[in-house]
Design a protein around this motif. Structure first.
Motif, PDB file in Angstrom:
ATOM      1  N   ARG A 290      -6.360  52.835 -56.370  1.00  0.00           N
ATOM      2  CA  ARG A 290      -7.636  52.403 -56.703  1.00  0.00           C
ATOM      3  C   ARG A 290      -8.796  53.068 -56.900  1.00  0.00           C
ATOM      4  NH1 ARG A 290      -7.723  46.847 -52.842  1.00  0.00           N
ATOM      5  NH2 ARG A 290      -5.958  45.508 -53.906  1.00  0.00           N
ATOM      6  N   ALA A 291      -8.868  54.276 -55.765  1.00  0.00           N
ATOM      7  CA  ALA A 291      -9.990  55.439 -55.966  1.00  0.00           C
ATOM      8  C   ALA A 291      -9.542  56.180 -57.314  1.00  0.00           C
ATOM      9  CB  ALA A 291      -9.806  56.079 -54.672  1.00  0.00           C
ATOM     10  N   THR A 292      -8.328  56.208 -57.373  1.00  0.00           N
ATOM     11  CA  THR A 292      -8.101  57.206 -58.774  1.00  0.00           C
ATOM     12  C   THR A 292      -8.406  56.301 -59.972  1.00  0.00           C
ATOM     13  OG1 THR A 292      -6.249  58.070 -57.662  1.00  0.00           O
ATOM     14  CG2 THR A 292      -6.210  58.423 -59.946  1.00  0.00           C
ATOM     15  N   GLU A 293      -8.368  55.262 -59.849  1.00  0.00           N
ATOM     16  CA  GLU A 293      -8.676  54.297 -60.957  1.00  0.00           C
ATOM     17  C   GLU A 293     -10.135  54.313 -61.186  1.00  0.00           C
ATOM     18  OE1 GLU A 293      -6.999  50.384 -60.564  1.00  0.00           O
ATOM     19  OE2 GLU A 293      -4.951  51.204 -61.140  1.00  0.00           O
ATOM     20  N   ALA A 294     -10.831  54.323 -59.983  1.00  0.00           N
ATOM     21  CA  ALA A 294     -12.422  54.514 -60.144  1.00  0.00           C
ATOM     22  C   ALA A 294     -12.831  55.643 -60.667  1.00  0.00           C
ATOM     23  CB  ALA A 294     -12.868  54.117 -58.868  1.00  0.00           C
ATOM     24  N   GLU A 295     -12.003  56.835 -60.265  1.00  0.00           N
ATOM     25  CA  GLU A 295     -12.584  58.226 -60.652  1.00  0.00           C
ATOM     26  C   GLU A 295     -12.421  58.349 -62.245  1.00  0.00           C
ATOM     27  OE1 GLU A 295     -14.049  60.888 -59.547  1.00  0.00           O
ATOM     28  OE2 GLU A 295     -13.745  60.327 -57.770  1.00  0.00           O
ATOM     29  N   ILE A 296     -11.067  57.648 -62.686  1.00  0.00           N
ATOM     30  CA  ILE A 296     -10.899  57.954 -64.175  1.00  0.00           C
ATOM     31  C   ILE A 296     -12.098  56.933 -64.862  1.00  0.00           C
ATOM     32  CG2 ILE A 296      -9.344  57.153 -65.954  1.00  0.00           C
ATOM     33  CD1 ILE A 296      -7.043  57.612 -63.903  1.00  0.00           C
ATOM     34  N   ARG A 297     -12.359  55.819 -64.284  1.00  0.00           N
ATOM     35  CA  ARG A 297     -13.433  55.042 -64.980  1.00  0.00           C
ATOM     36  C   ARG A 297     -15.035  55.845 -64.962  1.00  0.00           C
ATOM     37  NH1 ARG A 297     -10.704  50.500 -62.245  1.00  0.00           N
ATOM     38  NH2 ARG A 297     -12.061  50.760 -60.550  1.00  0.00           N
ATOM     39  N   HIS A 298     -15.167  56.483 -63.802  1.00  0.00           N
ATOM     40  CA  HIS A 298     -16.273  57.264 -63.594  1.00  0.00           C
ATOM     41  C   HIS A 298     -16.229  58.310 -64.842  1.00  0.00           C
ATOM     42  CE1 HIS A 298     -19.663  59.169 -61.910  1.00  0.00           C
ATOM     43  NE2 HIS A 298     -19.101  60.126 -61.357  1.00  0.00           N
ATOM     44  N   LEU A 299     -15.133  58.862 -64.733  1.00  0.00           N
ATOM     45  CA  LEU A 299     -14.876  59.941 -65.746  1.00  0.00           C
ATOM     46  C   LEU A 299     -15.295  59.636 -67.286  1.00  0.00           C
ATOM     47  CD1 LEU A 299     -14.002  62.904 -66.702  1.00  0.00           C
ATOM     48  CD2 LEU A 299     -11.873  61.964 -66.922  1.00  0.00           C
ATOM     49  N   ALA A 300     -14.560  58.456 -67.628  1.00  0.00           N
ATOM     50  CA  ALA A 300     -14.969  57.909 -69.204  1.00  0.00           C
ATOM     51  C   ALA A 300     -16.267  57.310 -69.304  1.00  0.00           C
ATOM     52  CB  ALA A 300     -13.850  56.831 -69.283  1.00  0.00           C
ATOM     53  N   GLY A 301     -16.876  56.800 -68.259  1.00  0.00           N
ATOM     54  CA  GLY A 301     -17.924  56.077 -68.177  1.00  0.00           C
ATOM     55  C   GLY A 301     -19.475  56.957 -68.142  1.00  0.00           C
ATOM     56  N   SER A 302     -19.328  57.793 -67.406  1.00  0.00           N
ATOM     57  CA  SER A 302     -20.507  58.632 -66.758  1.00  0.00           C
ATOM     58  C   SER A 302     -20.253  60.071 -67.017  1.00  0.00           C
ATOM     59  CB  SER A 302     -20.695  58.323 -65.230  1.00  0.00           C
ATOM     60  OG  SER A 302     -21.980  59.006 -65.033  1.00  0.00           O
ATOM     61  N   ARG A 303     -19.140  60.725 -66.706  1.00  0.00           N
ATOM     62  CA  ARG A 303     -19.054  62.007 -66.924  1.00  0.00           C
ATOM     63  C   ARG A 303     -19.111  62.742 -68.319  1.00  0.00           C
ATOM     64  NH1 ARG A 303     -14.928  64.656 -62.315  1.00  0.00           N
ATOM     65  NH2 ARG A 303     -16.240  66.412 -62.727  1.00  0.00           N
ATOM     66  N   LEU A 304     -18.212  62.222 -68.751  1.00  0.00           N
ATOM     67  CA  LEU A 304     -17.977  62.750 -70.296  1.00  0.00           C
ATOM     68  C   LEU A 304     -19.133  62.299 -71.094  1.00  0.00           C
ATOM     69  CD1 LEU A 304     -14.379  61.468 -71.187  1.00  0.00           C
ATOM     70  CD2 LEU A 304     -15.123  63.639 -70.573  1.00  0.00           C
ATOM     71  N   PRO A 305     -19.973  60.925 -71.063  1.00  0.00           N
ATOM     72  CA  PRO A 305     -20.972  61.168 -72.056  1.00  0.00           C
ATOM     73  C   PRO A 305     -22.222  62.011 -71.409  1.00  0.00           C
ATOM     74  CG  PRO A 305     -20.379  58.844 -71.084  1.00  0.00           C
ATOM     75  CD  PRO A 305     -19.429  59.887 -70.503  1.00  0.00           C
ATOM     76  N   GLU A 306     -22.187  62.258 -70.021  1.00  0.00           N
ATOM     77  CA  GLU A 306     -23.332  63.212 -69.575  1.00  0.00           C
ATOM     78  C   GLU A 306     -22.972  64.516 -69.942  1.00  0.00           C
ATOM     79  OE1 GLU A 306     -26.162  62.436 -68.188  1.00  0.00           O
ATOM     80  OE2 GLU A 306     -25.722  60.326 -68.210  1.00  0.00           O
ATOM     81  N   LEU A 307     -21.749  65.023 -70.146  1.00  0.00           N
ATOM     82  CA  LEU A 307     -21.275  66.291 -70.592  1.00  0.00           C
ATOM     83  C   LEU A 307     -21.652  66.464 -71.914  1.00  0.00           C
ATOM     84  CD1 LEU A 307     -19.767  68.807 -70.361  1.00  0.00           C
ATOM     85  CD2 LEU A 307     -17.637  67.518 -70.907  1.00  0.00           C
ATOM     86  N   THR A 308     -21.208  65.567 -72.964  1.00  0.00           N
ATOM     87  CA  THR A 308     -21.802  65.661 -74.152  1.00  0.00           C
ATOM     88  C   THR A 308     -23.306  65.694 -74.370  1.00  0.00           C
ATOM     89  OG1 THR A 308     -22.071  63.097 -74.579  1.00  0.00           O
ATOM     90  CG2 THR A 308     -20.018  64.323 -75.057  1.00  0.00           C
ATOM     91  N   LEU A 309     -24.134  65.062 -73.453  1.00  0.00           N
ATOM     92  CA  LEU A 309     -25.273  65.099 -73.557  1.00  0.00           C
ATOM     93  C   LEU A 309     -25.799  66.634 -73.079  1.00  0.00           C
ATOM     94  CD1 LEU A 309     -28.357  63.577 -74.203  1.00  0.00           C
ATOM     95  CD2 LEU A 309     -28.154  62.914 -71.892  1.00  0.00           C
ATOM     96  N   ALA A 310     -25.160  67.096 -72.083  1.00  0.00           N
ATOM     97  CA  ALA A 310     -25.682  68.516 -71.394  1.00  0.00           C
ATOM     98  C   ALA A 310     -25.218  69.621 -72.525  1.00  0.00           C
ATOM     99  CB  ALA A 310     -24.917  68.682 -70.216  1.00  0.00           C
TER     100      ALA A 310
END
Length: 476
Positions: A62-82
Motif C-alpha cells: 500500500r505504501a508503494t502504491e501511495a508513492e506511485i500515486r504521489h509520483l504521478a500526481g505531485s512529483r512529476l507535475p512539479e518537476l515539469t514546472l521546475a
C-alpha cells in the motif's frame, strides 16, 4: 506349607507384564503428547509470523502504491514546472522508509527519464520557434528598413514644416518597431541586419539614444582623449546593446529623472557607462541579468518571461559573438549602472578628424590639460569641465585651412592608437581666432540647424542660416 497354585502364578505374572506394558504405553503417550504440543506451539508461532509478515507486506504494498500515486500526481507535475522555473522545489518521497531502497532508485530513475525527455522536447520546440521567428523578423526588418528609407526620401522631398514634422514622428515610430524586431531577431540567432562604416563612439551613443522614447532625458559626458571609433562590423551590435541598456534605464526610472552616459577611455579600450536613478535591481535580478549577458548556455524563449524581455538576452548574444563585455551592478546613485567595455583590439580604431569630421550632434569631449584627468567622470554641464579650445565648436571649413598632421608616435602593444598631433597654428591665425571668435551655439539652435540640414533643401538651409542665434540662457 501351603503351595500357590500354578494357575495363580501365571495370572500374577500376566498382570505384572500387563502393568509394565501399560506403564510403557503411558510414558510413550505422554512423550507423544508433549511433542505434539511443541509442534502445535511452533505451528502457532509460524502462523503468527506469517500473519505478521503478510500484514507488513500488505502495508508496504500500500505504501508503494501511495508513492506511485504521489509520483504521478505531485512529483512529476512539479518537476515539469521546475524545469521552466528553477525556484520551484520538487517534492521528495512520501514515506521515509523507502530512503536508500531499490524503490527510491526506481522512482528517481523515472524522474530522470521524464526530465531528459521534457528537456529535449522543449529544446526541439524552442529551436523550431526560434527558426520561425528568425525568418519572420528578417522579413519584417527588411520591410521596416524600406519604410525608413521611404520616409527619409519624403523628408527631403517636401518643404512643408508640418509635413516634415509628421514624417519625423512616423520615422521615430518606425524606429521603435525596428528596434523591437531587431532585438527579437538577435535573440533567435539572426544577424543584426545593418552594416555601417567605422563610426565615432560618441556618434554611436547619440544614435543609440535617438532610437528611444525619452531620449531628451539622456545626458552624455564625453571623456574620451582621442577620436575613438568603432570598427564597421561592430558598430550596429554595440549600438543595439547600448540602446537596450538605455531602454532599461529609461523604463525603470521616473520620467523626470535623468539618465547619465559617460564615455571613458583606458589604455586597452573604451567604456560606455550608463547610470540611472531608478528603482534599482535586487541581487537575484542582477544575477539573472548577468547570466543572460554572459550567454554561457543556450537560451530558450520561455526563459524570457511573458511578455518576453529580450533586451539583456539580445545583448548577451552579441557579447558572445563580437567579443566585448557588459557588466551590470548597483549604481552609486541608487539605480543601476551598466558598463559596456569595448576592447581596443580588435574593435576600436582612431579616425582622422580632418578627413572624417565628427557630427555636430555628438557631444564634445571634456579634455583636460591636467594629466590623468580624462579618466575621471565629470557630470554633464559641470562647472569643472575645462574651457579649453578643444571644447569649443569646430569652425567652418572655409574659415581655416585643413590642418596638417604628423606621423603618430610609436604605441605600446595592446594600447589604442594615439591621435596624431596637429602642427601649431601661426600667430596670424591665433590673432584672427582671438579677434573673430566662432559664435557659440545653444543646443536648441544646433538641433534646429541639424533638422534643417536633414531636410536637404535649399530653403531649409536658408532658414537655418538666416535664423538669429538663440540665447544660451539656462545652459551651464
Amino acid at each position: 506349607m501351603t503351595s500357590i497354585p500354578e494357575a495363580l502364578l501365571w495370572c500374577l505374572s500376566a498382570g505384572t507384564a500387563a502393568a509394565v506394558v501399560l506403564a510403557a504405553l503411558s510414558i510413550r503417550a505422554g512423550r507423544q503428547r508433549a511433542d505434539l504440543r511443541k509442534r502445535l506451539s511452533a505451528a502457532e508461532e509460524q502462523n503468527s509470523a506469517t500473519l505478521h509478515s503478510n500484514t507488513e507486506l500488505t502495508a508496504r504494498l500500500r505504501a508503494t502504491e501511495a508513492e506511485i500515486r504521489h509520483l504521478a500526481g505531485s512529483r512529476l507535475p512539479e518537476l515539469t514546472l521546475a524545469l521552466a522555473h528553477p525556484h520551484v522545489p520538487v517534492p521528495g518521497l512520501l514515506d521515509a522508509r523507502f530512503a536508500g531502497s531499490e524503490t527510491e532508485q526506481a522512482l528517481n530513475g523515472v524522474l530522470e527519464q521524464v526530465s531528459d525527455a521534457i528537456t529535449k522536447e522543449r529544446a526541439r520546440v524552442d529551436a523550431a520557434a526560434q527558426s520561425t521567428l528568425r525568418g519572420a523578423t528578417t522579413t519584417i526588418q527588411a520591410l521596416l528598413y524600406r519604410i525608413q528609407t521611404a520616409l527619409q526620401e519624403m523628408q527631403h522631398r517636401y518643404d512643408d514644416p508640418n509635413v516634415a514634422q509628421d514624417l519625423l514622428n512616423a520615422d521615430f515610430l518606425n524606429e521603435q518597431a525596428l528596434r523591437r524586431v531587431q532585438a527579437t531577431g538577435v535573440v533567435c540567432g539572426a544577424w543584426p541586419g545593418l552594416t555601417r562604416e567605422d563610426s565615432y563612439l560618441a556618434e554611436l551613443v547619440v544614435g543609440a539614444t535617438s532610437r528611444l522614447r525619452g531620449y531628451e532625458r539622456v545626458n552624455i559626458s564625453n571623456q574620451l582623449r582621442d577620436p575613438v571609433a568603432v570598427v564597421a562590423r561592430a558598430v550596429e551590435p554595440i549600438a543595439i546593446v547600448v540602446t537596450e541598456l538605455l531602454a532599461n534605464a529609461l523604463h525603470h526610472s521616473h520620467r523626470e529623472l535623468p539618465v547619465t552616459i559617460t564615455l571613458q577611455q583606458g589604455n586597452r579600450g573604451a567604456s560606455v557607462i550608463v547610470d540611472d536613478y531608478g528603482v534599482g535591481m535586487h541581487d537575484d535580478e542582477i544575477k539573472a541579468a548577468m547570466e543572460l549577458l554572459a550567454a554561457d548556455e543556450d537560451l530558450l524563449l520561455t526563459q524570457l518571461g511573458d511578455p518576453p524581455r529580450s533586451g539583456f538576452a539580445a545583448a548577451g548574444q552579441l557579447v558572445r559573438q563580437y567579443g566585448f563585455g557588459v557588466h551590470v551592478e548597483p549604481s552609486p546613485y541608487g539605480g543601476v549602472r551598466a558598463v559596456v567595455y569595448i576592447p581596443g583590439d580588435p574593435l576600436l580604431t582612431v579616425l582622422d578628424e580632418s578627413a572624417q569630421p565628427m557630427s555636430v550632434m555628438a557631444p564634445m569631449p571634456h579634455r583636460s590639460a591636467v594629466p590623468d584627468r580624462s579618466s575621471s567622470v565629470l557630470p554633464t554641464g559641470s562647472a569643472t569641465a575645462p574651457a579649453a579650445p578643444a571644447a569649443q565648436p569646430a569652425p567652418a571649413p572655409s574659415a581655416q585651412p585643413a590642418p596638417s598632421y604628423e606621423a603618430p608616435a610609436q604605441q605600446a602593444e595592446g594600447e589604442l592608437p594615439r591621435r596624431r598631433r596637429r602642427k601649431p597654428v601661426s600667430e596670424t591665425d591665433e590673432d584672427a581666432a582671438r579677434t573673430e571668435p566662432a559664435p557659440e551655439r545653444s543646443p536648441e539652435e544646433t538641433g534646429t540647424r541639424w533638422a534643417a540640414l536633414q531636410r536637404g533643401t535649399e530653403s531649409g538651409r536658408a532658414a537655418a542660416q538666416s535664423e538669429p542665434p538663440r540665447s544660451p540662457e539656462g545652459n551651464a
